[in-house]
Design a protein around this motif. Structure first.
Motif, short mmCIF file in Angstrom:
data_model
loop_
_atom_site.label_atom_id
_atom_site.label_comp_id
_atom_site.label_asym_id
_atom_site.label_seq_id
_atom_site.Cartn_x
_atom_site.Cartn_y
_atom_site.Cartn_z
N TYR A 125 -20.11 -86.39 -69.01
CA TYR A 125 -19.24 -85.62 -68.12
C TYR A 125 -19.03 -84.20 -68.61
O TYR A 125 -19.34 -83.26 -67.91
CB TYR A 125 -17.91 -86.37 -67.92
N ASP B 128 -8.81 -90.76 -68.76
CA ASP B 128 -9.01 -91.29 -67.40
C ASP B 128 -10.15 -92.31 -67.43
O ASP B 128 -11.25 -92.01 -67.92
CB ASP B 128 -9.35 -90.14 -66.46
N SER B 129 -9.88 -93.49 -66.91
CA SER B 129 -10.90 -94.54 -66.94
C SER B 129 -12.14 -94.17 -66.11
O SER B 129 -13.17 -94.84 -66.21
CB SER B 129 -10.32 -95.87 -66.46
N ARG B 130 -12.05 -93.10 -65.34
CA ARG B 130 -13.24 -92.63 -64.61
C ARG B 130 -14.37 -92.23 -65.55
O ARG B 130 -15.54 -92.25 -65.18
CB ARG B 130 -12.89 -91.37 -63.81
N PHE B 131 -13.99 -91.82 -66.77
CA PHE B 131 -14.96 -91.18 -67.65
C PHE B 131 -15.39 -92.07 -68.82
O PHE B 131 -15.98 -91.59 -69.78
CB PHE B 131 -14.37 -89.88 -68.20
N PRO C 89 -23.02 -95.16 -66.14
CA PRO C 89 -24.08 -96.17 -66.18
C PRO C 89 -25.18 -95.82 -67.15
O PRO C 89 -25.72 -94.72 -67.12
CB PRO C 89 -24.60 -96.19 -64.74
N GLU D 132 -27.47 -102.69 -72.13
CA GLU D 132 -27.14 -103.97 -71.52
C GLU D 132 -26.73 -104.98 -72.60
O GLU D 132 -25.82 -105.78 -72.38
CB GLU D 132 -28.31 -104.48 -70.70
N VAL E 144 -23.19 -104.34 -73.43
CA VAL E 144 -22.31 -104.78 -72.34
C VAL E 144 -22.11 -106.29 -72.41
O VAL E 144 -20.99 -106.78 -72.28
CB VAL E 144 -22.88 -104.37 -70.97
N ALA F 76 -18.54 -108.02 -73.46
CA ALA F 76 -17.87 -108.89 -72.49
C ALA F 76 -17.34 -110.14 -73.17
O ALA F 76 -16.40 -110.77 -72.70
CB ALA F 76 -18.85 -109.28 -71.38
N TRP G 173 -20.40 -91.78 -60.08
CA TRP G 173 -20.48 -92.30 -61.44
C TRP G 173 -19.22 -91.97 -62.24
O TRP G 173 -19.19 -92.17 -63.46
CB TRP G 173 -21.72 -91.70 -62.14
N ALA G 174 -18.22 -91.45 -61.58
CA ALA G 174 -16.95 -91.16 -62.24
C ALA G 174 -15.82 -91.65 -61.35
O ALA G 174 -15.06 -90.86 -60.80
CB ALA G 174 -16.80 -89.66 -62.53
N GLN G 175 -15.76 -92.95 -61.20
CA GLN G 175 -14.70 -93.54 -60.39
C GLN G 175 -13.96 -94.57 -61.23
O GLN G 175 -14.56 -95.26 -62.06
CB GLN G 175 -15.30 -94.24 -59.15
N ARG G 176 -12.66 -94.65 -61.00
CA ARG G 176 -11.88 -95.66 -61.72
C ARG G 176 -12.26 -97.04 -61.20
O ARG G 176 -12.56 -97.20 -60.01
CB ARG G 176 -10.39 -95.43 -61.50
N PRO G 177 -12.22 -98.03 -62.11
CA PRO G 177 -12.48 -99.40 -61.65
C PRO G 177 -11.54 -99.73 -60.50
O PRO G 177 -10.36 -99.48 -60.56
CB PRO G 177 -12.16 -100.25 -62.89
N ILE H 21 -21.34 -112.24 -66.26
CA ILE H 21 -21.76 -111.12 -67.11
C ILE H 21 -23.11 -110.59 -66.63
O ILE H 21 -23.32 -109.38 -66.54
CB ILE H 21 -21.82 -111.56 -68.58
N ILE I 192 -24.23 -106.93 -65.17
CA ILE I 192 -25.41 -106.19 -65.62
C ILE I 192 -26.23 -105.74 -64.40
O ILE I 192 -26.72 -104.62 -64.34
CB ILE I 192 -26.28 -107.05 -66.55
N THR J 155 -24.51 -102.80 -62.82
CA THR J 155 -24.60 -101.60 -63.68
C THR J 155 -26.01 -101.05 -63.69
O THR J 155 -26.21 -99.83 -63.69
CB THR J 155 -24.17 -101.97 -65.11
N ASP K 205 -26.61 -98.85 -60.74
CA ASP K 205 -25.96 -97.54 -60.93
C ASP K 205 -26.80 -96.67 -61.85
O ASP K 205 -26.94 -95.46 -61.66
CB ASP K 205 -24.57 -97.71 -61.54
#
Lengths: 400, 265
Positions: free
Chosen positions: A130, A275-278, A282, A287, A290, A294, B137-141, B168, B172, B175, B178
């Motif tokens: 960002y 901010d959780s936006r950042f 992706p 993977e 991730v 999880a 690509w910059a959005q809050r959940p 899970i 993936i 994601t 995206d």
């Protein structure tokens, strides 16, 4: 090097300390003072029993006002004479071409007479995707190639071409070369990427876990790194690893609460208000990471407690202190906990954050002096049976 | 819904899923943001009168992980053309939506005859400095559904894992899609398409929902205006970015009207 003067209602009125933070909140006159005080604090540490000083890199952020750590490292090279200068680090994907990192780090190594530790972070999502607009889906691929180019630039004995997937240079000849041979020790600051374990283990790089949540929460992650070392049948030399711990030492527990409580709350409530936006562009996390995350304890704890961004675990002083996010108390308390940290995580490089949040310069200096004079000496015997091959050769205690 | 037949084809060393359903004049469909997670009411409706062929792009659901081999826009365009060829869609009619739209538009512009008639729904590809495409690509959940659809709950439901799916691995899958889109669209969603659209001379329909919070009107207008062939811009009231999710019947009508009117020899 967090900005120390955010307004009390920052968290309520502003969505983020980074990327979109209002520049009016960090007037440059304040930053001039911040840089001076921070440099003085680091130099004080070097003069009071610390083996090294460490700085990092962040962009578009009031969490850490340090877009160019090499500038401060150059100053520290001259204001100190024995301490290691740890730049943790240069986000190598941000530099085009990455040979700029090879050049500047080599300059710092020469300036400091061989005291540089070269840090190569991937960069946080906020910084990379960002603030710096790097394509998150390509960052890890670019990072690998940038690393290879830098290491080749440092160790080549003649001019060479580099034809890569992302970087193409016909004449690579980064001058000067570093003073340390074959190159400065390389440390990789990590926040939980599982591929980094294997990568550091294979290359004998220092693995540094930069966590704000304390050593008790770090055991699983560090053990993951040590398992990779075992798989390669390498010895579990504690100096392969580093851990960052926030510390507040005082004459008594009550004094520690008074001195450090508000600053810690500022740090966890304001400085980590992201901010959780950042947080998850992706491709920034692999993977594999991730999947592992999880299933991780930390994720389950964070989800259970709720919260935003990465500051959602504890924000009140009692929770911060009792959760071990900050090791705080009298000298004996701190020694006991840090010895346990070093032992339980098998970590030989303890990176202490002794100024945090809006802690005043005076309190920070007091913390640094007390730690350097009373705590550090009581930790030196830990792991003394091992040689430190990850310490700059221009510093005492190096086995390089 | 009956659901499609499924086959796989090798494209660039990776297995690409191809869904097919229906009978009649064939039409291809390339899904946008999210990719195609499941057979949709829009495709089911379309398949009542047409043979609908739906290949997956690399990295999107059904497209494996070949997106990580594609570094440049040219890589993506060649891969897209290869996908269309593997699906038997070259020379035919095509619908491309959202993040898939600029790839298909460029294929149509650069390879004459690759596509016969083209429908672009909520197309990425051009971001105007005065009103940029939303940063998906910059959005809050929890916010992304509101950005992509006029019915956020419907969009959220469309992304839920099917029964017996590892949550899970499903995450993936989402994601990875995206990541694939970011590979050629980051950060503005602009591929420089506007500079090449003058080469596109085939009949074109550009569709945009009036509630699209992702692609501004000016993007759709500029794309429709930049081509050299016959082009229409259709605004659909009350519909968001994922127009075919929000109003499948309206979109099917629009597609059929366009194809009936855009005669070809």
């Amino acid at each position: 090097m967090s900005y120390r003067n955010l307004p009390p209602d920052f968290r309520e009125k502003h969505p983020s300390i980074c990327v979109t933070v209002d520049p009016a909140l960090t007037p440059s006159a304040d930053i001039a003072k911040l840089y001076k005080e921070s440099l003085d604090e680091l130099v004080l540490g070097a003069e009071h029993g610390f083996d090294g000083v460490c700085i990092n890199e962040h962009h578009g952020s009031a969490y850490a006002m340090m877009p160019s750590p090499n500038l401060l490292a150059a100053i520290l090279s001259h204001r100190t004479s024995k301490a290691a200068i740890c730049v943790l680090g240069n986000s190598i994907v941000f530099y085009n071409p990455p040979t700029r990192v090879a050049e500047e780090f080599a300059m710092l190594d020469c300036l400091s007479n061989g005291r540089l530790i070269a840090g190569f972070p991937v960069g946080t999502p906020m910084d990379s995707a960002y603030a710096f607009g790097q394509n998150p889906s390509m960052i890890r691929q670019r990072y690998q190639e940038a690393h290879d180019l830098i290491m080749s630039a440092w160790t080549a004995d003649s001019v060479f071409p580099f034809q890569g997937r992302f970087y193409n240079l016909r004449y690579v000849n980064a001058l000067p070369r570093p003073l340390q041979k074959p190159h400065p020790p390389v440390w990789i600051p990590a926040g939980g990427s599982v591929e980094t374990w294997k990568w550091c283990a294979e290359r004998d790089y220092g693995y540094c876990y930069l966590s704000y949540y304390g050593y008790a929460a770090a055991a699983d992650l560090l053990e993951g790194f040590w398992r990779e070392i075992d798989l390669l049948e390498k010895p579990r030399n504690p100096y392969r690893a580093g851990f960052m711990q926030m510390v507040g030492v005082a004459q008594s527990r009550a004094e520690a609460d008074d001195l450090y409580g508000a600053a810690a709350e500022y740090f966890f409530q304001q400085s980590l208000h992201i901010d959780s936006r950042f947080v998850s562009p992706p491709g920034h996390s692999s993977e594999k990471s991730v999947r592992d995350r999880a299933n991780s304890t930390l994720t389950r704890v964070a989800d259970a407690k709720g919260g935003d961004g990465i500051g959602g675990i504890a924000r009140d002083w009692v929770g911060i202190r009792d959760g071990g996010h900050v090791v705080a108390g009298n000298v004996d308390d701190v020694i006991e906990q840090l010895r346990e940290l070093g032992r339980s995580l098998n970590v030989g490089h303890l990176m202490t954050m002794l100024q945090f949040g809006n802690m005043s310069h005076e309190t920070a200096c007091s913390n640094i002096r007390l730690f350097g004079e009373r705590v550090a000496p009581a930790l030196r015997d830990l792991h003394s049976e091992w040689g430190d091959h990850w310490w700059p050769s221009g510093c005492e205690g190096s086995a390089r | 819904m009956n659901g499609p037949d499924e086959r796989f084809s090798d494209v660039g060393g990776h297995a690409i899923r191809i869904w097919e359903a229906g009978a009649g004049p064939p039409i291809g469909y390339l899904a946008g943001t999210d990719g195609l997670l499941r057979w949709s009411p829009f495709l089911e409706g379309l398949s009542r009168s047409r043979k609908v062929v739906v290949p997956s792009l690399p990295g999107f659901p059904g497209g494996g992980a070949g997106h990580r081999d594609l570094d440049t826009l040219l890589d993506w365009l060649i891969a897209t053309r290869d996908v269309l060829e593997a699906a038997g869609l070259l020379g035919g009619d095509l619908i491309a939506t959202s993040v898939a739209a600029p790839l298909v538009a460029d294929v149509a512009a650069i390879w004459p005859g690759a596509i016969r008639r083209l429908i672009l729904i909520s197309p990425f590809g051009y971001s105007d400095p005065s009103d940029a495409i939303t940063d998906i690509w910059a959005q809050r959940p929890g916010d992304i559904s509101g950005v992509l659809s006029s019915d956020p709950e419907r969009h959220t439901a469309s992304r839920r894992p099917p029964p017996d799916t590892d949550p899970i691995e499903w995450k993936i899958t989402l994601t990875r899609g995206d990541e694939a889109a970011a590979r050629y669209l980051y950060p503005f969603g602009d591929t420089g398409l506007i500079n090449r659209l003058v080469r596109l001379s085939i009949p074109l329909l550009v569709v945009r929902g009036t509630l699209d919070r992702t692609v501004p009107l000016i993007s759709a207008q500029r794309i429709a205006a930049a081509v050299s062939g016959p082009a229409q811009l259709l605004e659909v009231a009350g519909v968001g970015h994922l127009a075919e999710l929000d109003a499948p019947d309206l979109l099917i009508e629009a597609v059929e009207r366009f194809l009936a009117a855009a005669s070809v020899t």
